[in-house]
Design an enzyme around this catalytic site. Structure first.
Site: not given
Ligand SMILES: C[S@@+](CC[C@H](N)C(=O)[O-])C[C@H]1O[C@@H](n2cnc3c(N)ncnc32)[C@H](O)[C@@H]1O
Lengths: 121, 277
Positions: B32, B141
């Site tokens: 990454r 996000d």
């Molecule tokens: C695994 S994805 C899940 C996406 C969707 N909700 C799903 O269930 O398919 C997790 C997402 O959370 C976002 N994320 C992680 N930490 C975060 C934070 N502190 N605030 C907002 N978003 C965050 C990441 O950028 C990522 O796009």
């Protein structure tokens, strides 16, 4: 166990698909073209058909139209699996009675997802 | 990686995104952060972190925080939540909201947009059941990259074959070269923005439905609890919360309770004594 007929003129593709489908607990039969597939269906209708588009003798779309006219031919869930990936082909397939559509290349994840969308798993 | 460097990264992520960097996730660092190291002209990730420790470059700190997010998502992921949205949430809101009042949905970790677009497709498909009720979606996000992609609404052939029934592909997407583009009309009711769940939610308004799926897993207990309680404050008393399949409110927040038999669905607790703060 559910029966799936894999229709593709490529032996390699049939083998790959078969391996994935057997992992998904399908019992598989194979056909090399639409004509072979149709005569197999006339003997026993499978639960699912994974269907290529471009094949010699009878192509996938002609097979599908013929299948849907057979008695009991509305039963099998038909999932196209082809390199044809434009809107025109997809809509034609749906109009002819396809239940789902896979654009090649495919892998086990896509096959699994599409079979579950079609209500097969 | 040197222990001090690993610790520096772990502290940085904890502060910026709330993510836990467990030692066993160390293998992620090279894949990454490698590209960032190369862009910065250093030989290794270790080198990159060492140089970060001496200068406090906010831009680089954010680039690294963003690169460490996992953005895995797909259309109609896990299906059940979307079935429940259709079968439980829509009828409830249609019944309980005054005509003319818009309902609001928040996708709090929207990633590249598959989740909000899945909801937007349901809203279109269920137009009759909605009886004229409008619903707006806020899709946010922490990662600017995924929000840009979500806004563009352009997906690869692989992405549109994960979870999206072909009937919906045909109806709501156009082919654009090798890619598939969401019909602009689906975007009408979605607002996209970058937003960090560690920030105050006060500017966001209130919501009838919150999708906060597959993101709590990255936080420690304290952060999970804090985020859940702050979501509760932003929700209508009869609002609905959806969590991911591996997530729960149990043992974390008194503000919600699971809906029996409906996996992944939670309601605000109706009792007056529910602790929300
Ligand atoms: C695994 S994805 C899940 C996406 C969707 N909700 C799903 O269930 O398919 C997790 C997402 O959370 C976002 N994320 C992680 N930490 C975060 C934070 N502190 N605030 C907002 N978003 C965050 C990441 O950028 C990522 O796009």
């Amino acid at each position: 166990m559910k029966q799936c007929l894999v229709v593709d003129d490529s032996r390699v593709i049939r083998k790959v698909a078969r391996r994935i489908l057997e992992d998904m607990e399908f019992n598989c039969a194979e056909a090399e073209d639409g004509a072979q597939a149709l005569s197999q269906c006339q003997k026993t209708m499978p639960d699912a058909i994974l269907l290529d588009w471009n094949m010699p003798v009878m192509n996938g779309i002609d097979f599908l139209k013929a299948l849907r006219r057979e008695s009991g031919g509305d039963q099998p869930v038909v999932v196209f699996c082809t390199t044809e990936n434009d809107m025109g082909h997809i809509t034609e397939a749906l109009r002819a009675g396809a239940n789902e559509y896979i654009m090649k290349p495919f892998d086990s994840e896509i096959l699994n997802a599409k079979f579950s969308e079609a209500g097969l798993v | 990686m040197q222990t001090e460097n690993f610790q520096f990264l772990a502290d940085l992520l904890m502060k910026k995104s709330g993510h836990l960097l467990a030692p066993e996730k160390g293998y992620l660092l090279d894949s990454r952060l490698g590209p960032i190291a190369r862009k910065e002209g250093v030989d290794s990730v270790d080198e990159l972190v060492r140089s970060m420790r001496t200068r406090n470059d906010e831009r680089l700190n954010w680039a690294i925080t963003e690169a460490m997010t996992t953005n895995e998502t797909f259309f109609f992921r896990d299906r059940t939540p979307f079935d429940l949205f259709k079968a439980e949430v829509i009828p409830h809101l249609v019944e309980n909201r005054r005509p003319g009042v818009k309902a609001r949905i928040w996708c709090a970790a929207a990633s590249a947009g598959q989740e909000p677009y899945s909801l937007a497709m349901i809203l279109r498909e269920e137009r009759t059941a909605l009886r004229g009720m409008q619903m707006d979606i806020l899709a946010s996000d922490i990662s600017e990259k995924v929000i840009e992609k979500a806004k563009a609404g352009i997906y690869s052939q692989f992405e549109v074959q994960r979870g999206l029934p072909v009937q919906l592909l045909v109806k709501y997407f156009q082919k654009d070269g090798d890619m598939w583009k969401v019909d602009p009309s689906l975007r009408q009711n979605i607002a996209f923005r970058t937003f960090n769940l560690l920030e105050s939610f006060r500017t966001l308004g209130t919501f009838d439905v919150v999708f906060c799926r597959n993101v709590l897993i990255y936080f420690n207990q304290e952060t999970k609890r804090d985020i859940l309680n702050r979501i509760a404050e932003r929700m209508a008393p009869d609002g609905f919360l959806f969590l991911g399949a591996a997530e729960t409110v149990l043992g974390l927040s008194d503000a919600f309770e699971p809906v029996a038999g409906k996996r992944g669905l939670y309601r605000r607790k109706q009792m007056a004594q529910a602790k929300v703060a």
